[in-house]
Design a protein around this motif. Structure first.
Motif, PDB file in Angstrom:
ATOM      1  N   ALA A  85       0.806  -1.224   0.000  1.00 58.27           N
ATOM      2  CA  ALA A  85       0.000   0.000   0.000  1.00 58.27           C
ATOM      3  C   ALA A  85       0.838   1.273   0.000  1.00 58.27           C
ATOM      4  N   GLU A  86       2.165   1.142   0.066  1.00 59.31           N
ATOM      5  CA  GLU A  86       3.036   2.325   0.164  1.00 59.31           C
ATOM      6  C   GLU A  86       2.863   3.221  -1.062  1.00 59.31           C
ATOM      7  N   GLY A  87       2.760   4.512  -0.805  1.00 54.11           N
ATOM      8  CA  GLY A  87       2.645   5.477  -1.894  1.00 54.11           C
ATOM      9  C   GLY A  87       1.256   5.603  -2.478  1.00 54.11           C
ATOM     10  N   ALA A  88       0.292   4.834  -1.938  1.00 51.77           N
ATOM     11  CA  ALA A  88      -1.073   4.917  -2.470  1.00 51.77           C
ATOM     12  C   ALA A  88      -1.699   6.251  -2.083  1.00 51.77           C
ATOM     13  N   PRO A  89      -2.628   6.731  -2.867  1.00 50.01           N
ATOM     14  CA  PRO A  89      -3.308   7.989  -2.516  1.00 50.01           C
ATOM     15  C   PRO A  89      -4.132   7.823  -1.241  1.00 50.01           C
ATOM     16  N   LEU A  90      -4.433   8.931  -0.592  1.00 48.83           N
ATOM     17  CA  LEU A  90      -5.213   8.908   0.644  1.00 48.83           C
ATOM     18  C   LEU A  90      -6.587   9.504   0.357  1.00 48.83           C
ATOM     19  N   PRO A  91      -7.500   8.692  -0.162  1.00 45.94           N
ATOM     20  CA  PRO A  91      -8.786   9.227  -0.609  1.00 45.94           C
ATOM     21  C   PRO A  91      -9.745   9.451   0.551  1.00 45.94           C
ATOM     22  N   GLU A  92     -10.788  10.191   0.285  1.00 48.39           N
ATOM     23  CA  GLU A  92     -11.913  10.253   1.215  1.00 48.39           C
ATOM     24  C   GLU A  92     -12.683   8.936   1.105  1.00 48.39           C
ATOM     25  N   PRO A  93     -13.380   8.528   2.168  1.00 43.66           N
ATOM     26  CA  PRO A  93     -14.129   7.270   2.091  1.00 43.66           C
ATOM     27  C   PRO A  93     -15.222   7.355   1.039  1.00 43.66           C
ATOM     28  N   VAL A  94     -15.471   6.231   0.381  1.00 41.11           N
ATOM     29  CA  VAL A  94     -16.505   6.175  -0.644  1.00 41.11           C
ATOM     30  C   VAL A  94     -17.879   6.249   0.028  1.00 41.11           C
ATOM     31  N   ARG A  95     -18.743   7.060  -0.519  1.00 40.95           N
ATOM     32  CA  ARG A  95     -20.104   7.179   0.019  1.00 40.95           C
ATOM     33  C   ARG A  95     -20.914   5.965  -0.440  1.00 40.95           C
ATOM     34  N   VAL A  96     -21.384   5.170   0.510  1.00 35.86           N
ATOM     35  CA  VAL A  96     -22.128   3.957   0.189  1.00 35.86           C
ATOM     36  C   VAL A  96     -23.615   4.172   0.436  1.00 35.86           C
ATOM     37  N   LYS A  97     -24.409   3.227  -0.058  1.00 34.79           N
ATOM     38  CA  LYS A  97     -25.853   3.238   0.163  1.00 34.79           C
ATOM     39  C   LYS A  97     -26.220   2.143   1.166  1.00 34.79           C
ATOM     40  N   PRO A  98     -27.349   2.279   1.851  1.00 31.09           N
ATOM     41  CA  PRO A  98     -27.726   1.284   2.862  1.00 31.09           C
ATOM     42  C   PRO A  98     -27.809  -0.132   2.328  1.00 31.09           C
ATOM     43  N   ASP A  99     -28.183  -0.309   1.050  1.00 27.93           N
ATOM     44  CA  ASP A  99     -28.326  -1.649   0.495  1.00 27.93           C
ATOM     45  C   ASP A  99     -27.019  -2.231  -0.034  1.00 27.93           C
ATOM     46  N   ASP A 100     -25.952  -1.442  -0.080  1.00 35.65           N
ATOM     47  CA  ASP A 100     -24.665  -1.958  -0.549  1.00 35.65           C
ATOM     48  C   ASP A 100     -24.161  -3.036   0.396  1.00 35.65           C
ATOM     49  N   PHE A 101     -23.498  -4.048  -0.159  1.00 28.97           N
ATOM     50  CA  PHE A 101     -22.950  -5.134   0.662  1.00 28.97           C
ATOM     51  C   PHE A 101     -21.834  -4.602   1.555  1.00 28.97           C
ATOM     52  N   PHE A 102     -21.890  -4.941   2.824  1.00 29.09           N
ATOM     53  CA  PHE A 102     -20.847  -4.594   3.797  1.00 29.09           C
ATOM     54  C   PHE A 102     -19.884  -5.771   3.944  1.00 29.09           C
ATOM     55  N   ASP A 103     -20.434  -6.917   4.289  1.00 33.87           N
ATOM     56  CA  ASP A 103     -19.631  -8.140   4.325  1.00 33.87           C
ATOM     57  C   ASP A 103     -20.500  -9.328   3.957  1.00 33.87           C
ATOM     58  N   LEU A 104     -19.833 -10.417   3.653  1.00 33.59           N
ATOM     59  CA  LEU A 104     -20.490 -11.651   3.241  1.00 33.59           C
ATOM     60  C   LEU A 104     -19.905 -12.765   4.104  1.00 33.59           C
ATOM     61  N   ILE A 105     -20.719 -13.291   5.023  1.00 38.26           N
ATOM     62  CA  ILE A 105     -20.245 -14.269   5.997  1.00 38.26           C
ATOM     63  C   ILE A 105     -20.717 -15.654   5.581  1.00 38.26           C
ATOM     64  N   TYR A 106     -19.780 -16.581   5.436  1.00 35.30           N
ATOM     65  CA  TYR A 106     -20.131 -17.942   5.043  1.00 35.30           C
ATOM     66  C   TYR A 106     -20.216 -18.863   6.248  1.00 35.30           C
ATOM     67  N   SER A 107     -21.211 -19.733   6.184  1.00 32.14           N
ATOM     68  CA  SER A 107     -21.232 -20.834   7.147  1.00 32.14           C
ATOM     69  C   SER A 107     -20.028 -21.718   6.861  1.00 32.14           C
ATOM     70  N   SER A 108     -19.610 -22.478   7.865  1.00 33.09           N
ATOM     71  CA  SER A 108     -18.368 -23.251   7.722  1.00 33.09           C
ATOM     72  C   SER A 108     -18.533 -24.468   6.838  1.00 33.09           C
ATOM     73  N   GLY A 109     -19.771 -24.799   6.485  1.00 39.99           N
ATOM     74  CA  GLY A 109     -19.965 -25.963   5.638  1.00 39.99           C
ATOM     75  C   GLY A 109     -20.083 -27.260   6.404  1.00 39.99           C
TER      76      GLY A 109
END
Length: 510
Positions: A144-168
């Motif tokens: 990540a060295e030298g990467a730009p330091l952006p403002e956080p992306v504005r998300v919508k309530p329905d956008d995926f936050f995380d996807l949790i899988y059962s262990s199977g």
């Protein structure tokens, strides 16, 4: 896709994780943010790395709608990556390293991730999953060295936050979709337990578990401190608690059992602890009493599902006569009890628990049929999530859990709840741990078998059975007791009853 709809409510003011993170990372830059076996990062260091990770991901074209998978143990770099992915507007897919490689391949193909991050420990498996790009966490700072330091992306309530899988472990794994609405509502609720900027919270379960995320994300979003364990060890847990003046932790029952049995437990200074949380399975009453007596701070038992819907909370210290329950329905949630045909049952009845509340999954990814199966629609037309757990509410509104619906034992036409039998067996002085399962019976179809981990050597299994059956109803009696060295558990401490049952039922197919 089929979607479940969560109820709206004024108590669920939206919190955007990315914007909250950008605010707190500047507030107290010298304060410790994340501690693990190799790092002690201040908020300046942690915030800088997470922001640069977001910038590098954005520069790669990653943003809203994209999914980034991670296969790694807990660490400070993993936490920075988690925050960075969210600040980039993307969705985190934390893969369960406890799953078999073939199951992980199914999960990775299903989730549609564009990039896979891994640690050295799981790199060999990661390379077999079919990712277009695999990046090592151990070199993430240089990456990540030298990467730009952006403002956080504005998300919508329905956008995926995380996807949790059962262990199977119970069949084909399902990807549980948590959107920003789901997590935002948890970020509002969990600080009620003190998980905020003043918390020093220890993470002792894996980051792929919702158990861990429920307690970790609010602390990050408010600028507290996280102490991360790559793998749970009782002595290390106690040392870290004492050294870093830990105040909070979300643990599972088997961890409490092992901690309280440690011979030097009482020698550690744990006076900094304010709140302990427990989830994933009910805590036995005697264990709760021991924790309250010997471990400073309050204890709250939280019942819920990764899918969301229903949450109940037991304030153990305030309710000493209700330690055999999982508490009352939390604010903003609603629960009902239904029969096997989906009809609502009156108060006090035993049946399947269904619930609705602010945090509710959108559904299962690429599995509309499974999503529909998880749904119960009330006469009012509201979506509830079926927990698959059997239970009842008592006259005071406290929830008594029995069994998973699929774990209920039907013997001679009578329903037997393993939890009732396990409760009796745990009271025996020679029993350290126990699971009751259904095994085949020529006379009754199924019959209960007790699998007991003894406290000491030389325990008489028949004597335990006779003692327990004397306290059980005629239709509940155990056919036998078998002694075991231990019981198989998932990474978050749930006993794997399917694994325990399998050898007995496979004989019937021969």
């Amino acid at each position: 896709m089929t979607r479940l709809h969560a109820p709206e409510g004024p108590q669920y003011e939206a919190i955007d994780f990315g914007h909250a993170f950008y605010e707190v990372k500047e507030r107290d830059p010298a304060k410790l943010a994340v501690i693990d076996e190799a790092h002690e990062w201040t908020w300046a260091q942690f915030g800088d790395l997470a922001t640069r990770i977001a910038g590098r991901l954005n520069r790669m074209g990653v943003g809203r709608g994209d999914r980034i998978a991670v296969l790694a143990e807990n660490s400070a770099p993993y936490l920075a990556l988690y925050a960075g992915i969210l600040c980039a507007g993307a969705c985190v897919v934390p893969l369960p390293f406890s799953a078999q490689p073939e199951t992980l391949k199914i999960m990775f193909a299903d989730c549609g991730a564009t990039v896979l991050f891994t640690s050295d420990r799981y790199a060999d498996v990661a390379e077999t999953l079919g990712a277009g790009e695999v990046i090592r966490l151990e070199g993430i700072d240089a990456w990540a060295e030298g990467a730009p330091l952006p403002e956080p992306v504005r998300v919508k309530p329905d956008d995926f936050f995380d996807l949790i899988y059962s262990s199977g472990t119970t069949g084909t794994p399902k990807g549980i979709i948590h959107d920003h609405r789901f997590r935002s509502r948890q970020l509002v609720r969990m600080p009620r337990f003190g998980l905020d900027e003043n918390a020093v919270s220890i993470l002792s379960t894996p980051l792929y578990s919702n158990t861990t995320l429920v307690s970790a994300l609010p602390v990050i979003a408010r600028g507290g401190t996280l102490v991360s364990m790559a793998k749970f060890d009782v002595e290390q847990f106690l040392n870290l608690s004492q050294k870093h003046h830990v105040t909070h932790g979300m643990l599972v029952p088997v961890q409490y059992m092992r901690i309280m049995k440690h011979p030097d437990f009482d020698k550690y200074d744990l006076t900094s602890w304010r709140v302990k949380l427990s989830t994933s399975a009910p805590l036995p009453g005697p264990l709760i009493a021991d924790v309250l007596e010997r471990w400073p701070g309050d204890l709250f038992e939280v019942y819920g599902m990764t899918e969301g819907g229903l949450t109940t909370v037991l304030d153990a210290r305030a309710n000493p006569t209700k330690l055999d329950t999982v508490g009352k329905v939390a604010e903003g949630c609603e629960a009902r009890i239904i029969d096997e045909d989906g009809h609502e049952l009156p108060a006090g009845s035993y049946g399947e628990i269904v619930g609705r509340g602010g945090p509710m999954m959108q559904g299962y990814l690429n599995a509309d049929e499974k999503t529909q199966e998880s749904r119960w629609v009330s006469p009012e037309g509201w979506d509830f999530i079926r927990t698959g757990d059997m239970g009842r509410f008592d006259e005071d509104g406290f929830l008594h859990l029995l069994d998973r619906r699929k774990d209920m034992i039907i013997s001679g036409g009578f329903n037997i709840y393993a939890a009732d039998l396990e409760k009796v067996l745990r009271a025996h002085p020679d029993v350290a741990d126990v699971a009751v399962i259904a095994i085949p019976s020529e006379d009754w179809g199924e019959t209960p078998l007790g699998l007991v981990v003894p406290q000491t050597a030389g325990v008489d299994a028949d004597a335990i059975r006779t003692w327990a059956n004397a306290q059980l109803g005629k239709t509940q009696r155990l056919s036998a007791i078998e002694l075991r060295d231990d019981l198989p558990r998932s990474e978050i401490g749930k006993i794997l009853k399917k694994e325990l049952r399998a050898p007995y039922w496979e004989k019937t197919k021969a």
